[in-house]
Design an enzyme around this catalytic site. Structure first.
Site, PDB file in Angstrom:
ATOM      1  N   HIS A   1      -7.477  -5.065   9.927  1.00  0.00           N
ATOM      2  CA  HIS A   1      -6.991  -4.746   8.371  1.00  0.00           C
ATOM      3  C   HIS A   1      -5.851  -5.462   7.915  1.00  0.00           C
ATOM      4  CE1 HIS A   1      -4.615  -0.988   9.399  1.00  0.00           C
ATOM      5  NE2 HIS A   1      -3.850  -1.905   9.194  1.00  0.00           N
TER       6      HIS A   1
ATOM      7  N   GLU B   1      -9.606  -1.969   5.181  1.00  0.00           N
ATOM      8  CA  GLU B   1     -10.267  -1.712   6.284  1.00  0.00           C
ATOM      9  C   GLU B   1     -11.602  -2.628   6.504  1.00  0.00           C
ATOM     10  OE1 GLU B   1      -8.536  -0.246   8.433  1.00  0.00           O
ATOM     11  OE2 GLU B   1      -7.776   1.618   7.761  1.00  0.00           O
TER      12      GLU B   1
ATOM     13  N   ASN C   1      -7.324  -3.456  14.342  1.00  0.00           N
ATOM     14  CA  ASN C   1      -9.037  -3.491  13.560  1.00  0.00           C
ATOM     15  C   ASN C   1      -9.014  -4.583  12.698  1.00  0.00           C
ATOM     16  OD1 ASN C   1      -7.864  -2.652  11.339  1.00  0.00           O
ATOM     17  ND2 ASN C   1      -9.307  -0.918  11.054  1.00  0.00           N
TER      18      ASN C   1
ATOM     19  N   ASP D   1       0.843  -1.262  -0.074  1.00  0.00           N
ATOM     20  CA  ASP D   1      -0.009  -0.053  -0.056  1.00  0.00           C
ATOM     21  C   ASP D   1       0.813   1.220   0.153  1.00  0.00           C
ATOM     22  OD1 ASP D   1       0.728  -0.465   2.684  1.00  0.00           O
ATOM     23  OD2 ASP D   1      -1.176  -1.010   3.178  1.00  0.00           O
TER      24      ASP D   1
HETATM   25  C1  F6R Z   1       1.169  -1.882   6.176  1.00  0.00           C
HETATM   26  C2  F6R Z   1      -0.153  -2.338   6.337  1.00  0.00           C
HETATM   27  C3  F6R Z   1      -0.863  -2.607   7.493  1.00  0.00           C
HETATM   28  C4  F6R Z   1       0.016  -2.896   8.698  1.00  0.00           C
HETATM   29  C5  F6R Z   1      -0.663  -3.066   9.894  1.00  0.00           C
HETATM   30  C6  F6R Z   1       0.077  -3.303  11.011  1.00  0.00           C
HETATM   31  O1  F6R Z   1       1.894  -1.749   4.783  1.00  0.00           O
HETATM   32  O2  F6R Z   1      -0.396  -2.797   5.168  1.00  0.00           O
HETATM   33  O3  F6R Z   1      -1.820  -3.516   7.251  1.00  0.00           O
HETATM   34  O4  F6R Z   1       0.933  -4.145   8.437  1.00  0.00           O
HETATM   35  O5  F6R Z   1      -1.119  -1.792  10.049  1.00  0.00           O
HETATM   36  O6  F6R Z   1       1.003  -2.327  11.384  1.00  0.00           O
HETATM   37  P1  F6R Z   1       2.247  -2.391  12.513  1.00  0.00           P
HETATM   38  O7  F6R Z   1       2.915  -3.578  12.046  1.00  0.00           O
HETATM   39  O8  F6R Z   1       2.896  -1.025  12.646  1.00  0.00           O
HETATM   40  O9  F6R Z   1       1.546  -2.590  13.745  1.00  0.00           O
END
Ligand code: F6R
Length: 258
Positions: free
Chosen positions: A141, A146, A139, A67
């Protein structure tokens, strides 16, 4: 689904790196799907170690980010292109010109959508992703899909959830600086990867992990699509694994056939 629970975050990085390396082809250029955020940092360090010990070589690999934020100025240090240059290209020796990131610079929905389609096409052109590295949002995702995201979605523009913006505010000066939108691989795009390796540590992820691994397959928990994929590996620490109810089975299965 394989679920590996490790005693320390360092071991999480090592086991996750082993799962990535085991799935890379040796007869063509490997294609890595790359997550940003804190979760995969130990894994990237371990991949870097494997390179320095001669056990891996990413000099002809392709990387595809999950992303990118919409609307950050080019070269912004928290833009995922810059983050992945620092945290992956430099660490594992993946050539910067082989690192692909969704284009978040479009000024209109039509421009962003055209960029998202081109991104899907680039993934197809190199033969698809061999291993998709993933984190999980508190959450539930996956990427920036989301809760409520279509289970068959492709790369597209999404609004970030308020919880995601709060969680990611630590990378920006103020919460207002966190972009409101992103371009993310869809859940269908992620499912196309040949192996999924998800890393999660810490109790803040425990609910999301339990819902993703043991709850119903539902758009309300986008990471529950991991259950649909035939080759998913979850690598967790004890804190992230604490709400799993079927834990004994996972530990027994992780012992293999021996
Ligand atoms: C990042 C992404 C998100 C993260 C998720 C967890 O490219 O796509 O899905 O993997 O938000 O983030 P962290 O690892 O910082 O807790």
């Amino acid at each position: 689904m394989e679920i590996i629970v490790c005693p320390t975050p360092e071991e999480v990085g090592r086991r996750a790196a082993d799962s990535v390396l085991a799935a890379l082809p040796d007869d063509r250029d490997p294609v890595l799907g790359l997550a940003t955020g804190s979760s995969p940092l130990g894994l990237y360090r371990e991949l870097g170690r494997a390179v320095s010990e001669g056990r891996a070589d990413f000099s002809s690999a392709y990387g595809f980010a999950l992303d990118e934020y919409v609307g950050l100025p080019p070269g912004h240090p928290q833009g995922y292109h810059q983050v992945l240059l620092r945290e992956v290209s430099e660490t594992v020796g993946l050539p910067p010109d082989r690192l692909n990131v969704p284009d978040g610079s479009g000024r209109t929905l039509a421009e962003l959508t055209a960029g998202a389609r081109a991104y899907e096409e680039r993934i197809r052109t190199v033969g698809g992703v061999d291993v998709q590295i993933l984190g999980i949002g508190a959450n539930g995702h996956l990427g920036f899909n989301e809760p409520g995201s279509a289970l068959t979605s492709r790369t597209r523009v999404k609004r970030l959830a308020a919880r995601t913006r709060t969680d990611n505010a630590r990378f920006f000066e103020t919460i207002e600086d966190v972009p409101t939108h992103c371009v993310t691989q869809g859940l269908g795009t992620i499912l196309d990867a040949r192996r999924l390796v998800l890393v999660a540590t810490g109790s803040a992820k425990a609910h999301a992990i339990a819902a993703a691994a043991e709850g119903p397959l539902t758009a309300s928990v986008p990471a529950s699509i991991l259950q649909w994929h035939a080759d998913t590996v979850l690598v967790l620490d004890e804190d992230a694994a604490q709400l799993l109810t079927n834990r004994q089975y996972y530990d027994d299965a992780a012992e293999g056939l021996g």
